[in-house]
Design an enzyme around this catalytic site. Structure first.
Site, mmCIF file in Angstrom:
data_model
loop_
_atom_site.group_PDB
_atom_site.id
_atom_site.type_symbol
_atom_site.label_atom_id
_atom_site.label_comp_id
_atom_site.label_asym_id
_atom_site.label_seq_id
_atom_site.Cartn_x
_atom_site.Cartn_y
_atom_site.Cartn_z
ATOM 1 N N GLY A 13 0.826 -1.209 0.000
ATOM 2 C CA GLY A 13 0.000 0.000 0.000
ATOM 3 C C GLY A 13 0.855 1.252 0.000
ATOM 4 N N GLY A 14 0.206 2.407 0.068
ATOM 5 C CA GLY A 14 0.912 3.683 -0.066
ATOM 6 C C GLY A 14 1.997 3.885 0.980
ATOM 7 N N ALA A 89 -1.394 -2.787 7.926
ATOM 8 C CA ALA A 89 -2.602 -3.013 7.113
ATOM 9 C C ALA A 89 -3.800 -2.315 7.756
ATOM 10 C CB ALA A 89 -2.879 -4.511 6.982
ATOM 11 N N THR A 92 -10.707 1.761 5.780
ATOM 12 C CA THR A 92 -11.776 2.615 6.329
ATOM 13 C C THR A 92 -13.109 2.177 5.714
ATOM 14 O OG1 THR A 92 -11.379 4.215 4.563
ATOM 15 C CG2 THR A 92 -10.346 4.692 6.676
ATOM 16 N N GLY A 149 -17.751 10.710 11.236
ATOM 17 C CA GLY A 149 -17.949 9.651 10.226
ATOM 18 C C GLY A 149 -17.023 8.459 10.398
ATOM 19 N N TYR A 153 -13.340 3.458 12.752
ATOM 20 C CA TYR A 153 -11.889 3.635 12.525
ATOM 21 C C TYR A 153 -11.233 4.286 13.743
ATOM 22 C CZ TYR A 153 -7.720 5.092 9.760
ATOM 23 O OH TYR A 153 -6.449 5.291 9.263
ATOM 24 N N ILE A 186 -1.434 11.890 4.929
ATOM 25 C CA ILE A 186 -0.221 11.516 4.210
ATOM 26 C C ILE A 186 -0.566 11.438 2.717
ATOM 27 C CG2 ILE A 186 1.594 9.762 3.973
ATOM 28 C CD1 ILE A 186 1.556 11.175 6.762
#
Ligand code: NDP
Length: 247
Positions: A13-14, A89, A92, A149, A153, A186
């Protein structure tokens, strides 16, 4: 510097990719995990190699304890005992609490928080037995301050740090450090895909430094926590957010 075996979950991932790159450049033997739905692992390894970074890979579903146990066993038989574990890892599934479904809650808690137990459990005992280890949990600014929202998370990311503080106390005498890193915005592909107007009027004005963070900046912090010099840092939650949230 000793070469260590470093496992980075969500390594393609990023932020994960930058962590893999940085740890490989620091001389560690890096294993990136990828999810069962990921079909680009082979290509990723080649791309990283072309950029001067040798990485191994293993497939794992971090929400599934059996899958994590098998992946850790595979890594240990192929690469050797795990010295560094970066629990990176995450997903959302945003919705206001009024609209949030049980499946949104479960998916986010399982992927961001259960995953930390699932990967750390099979990897940690070996670190303790060998007297050296680094466990780094990638949380979020939203676990520190909450976010509209994101009850799921924010709860999962805050939970990661509770885990960090408890485990850090249990393994401190054994040469194993456990820390949380909490990034703010980020500049990964997903964040950079936000329309420019929203970025310029809503997001950047919240960040005193006046820009997004870079995945490489998070990776540099991870790499520092993996050094011998960082042995006295444990149970910490290190913010890397451009001053967006200070506590
Ligand atoms: P990405 O979506 O790019 O990477 C997340 C990774 O998680 C993916 O590589 C994915 O693997 C992996 N993953 C998701 N579900 C599973 C699963 N069930 N099993 C195994 N792997 C899984 O996100 P980022 O790089 O942006 O985020 C990395 C971490 O940083 C996350 O924990 C995120 O919450 C946190 N963070 C990110 C911020 C940002 O601004 N980008 C800010 C604050 C925190 P695959 O690609 O193989 O499917």
């Amino acid at each position: 510097m000793a070469q260590r075996v470093a496992v980075v979950t969500g390594g393609m991932g990023g932020i994960g990719e930058a962590i893999c790159m940085r740890l490989a450049k620091a001389g560690h033997q890096v294993v990136a995990t990828y999810s069962p739905g990921n079909t680009r692992a082979g290509q990723w390894v080649n791309d990283m190699k072309a950029r001067g970074c040798e990485c191994n890979t293993v497939q794992v579903d971090v929400t599934d304890f059996d899958s994590c146990q098998k992946a850790v066993a595979k890594i240990q038989s192929e690469a050797g005992p795990i010295d560094i574990l970066v629990n990176n890892a995450g997903i959302t599934r945003d919705a206001t609490f009024m609209k949030m479904g049980k499946s949104d809650w479960d998916a986010v808690l399982r992927t961001n928080l259960d995953s930390v137990f699932n990967m750390t459990k099979p990897a940690c005992n070996g670190m303790v037995d060998r007297g050296w280890g680094r466990i780094i949990n990638i949380s979020s600014i939203n676990g520190q301050k909450g976010q509209f929202g994101q009850t799921n998370y924010s709860a999962a990311k805050a939970g990661m740090h509770g885990f960090t503080k408890a485990l850090a106390q249990e393994v401190a005498r054994k040469g194993v450090t456990v820390n949380t890193i909490s990034p703010g915005y980020i500049g990964t592909k997903m964040v950079l895909a936000v329309p420019k107007e929203i970025m310029d009027t809503k997001i950047i004005p919240q960040i005193p430094v006046g820009r997004l963070g870079k995945p490489e900046e998070v990776a540099a912090l991870v790499a520092y926590l993996c050094t011998e010099e960082a042995a006295f840092i444990t149970g910490a939650n290190i913010a890397i957010n451009g001053g967006q949230h200070m506590y």
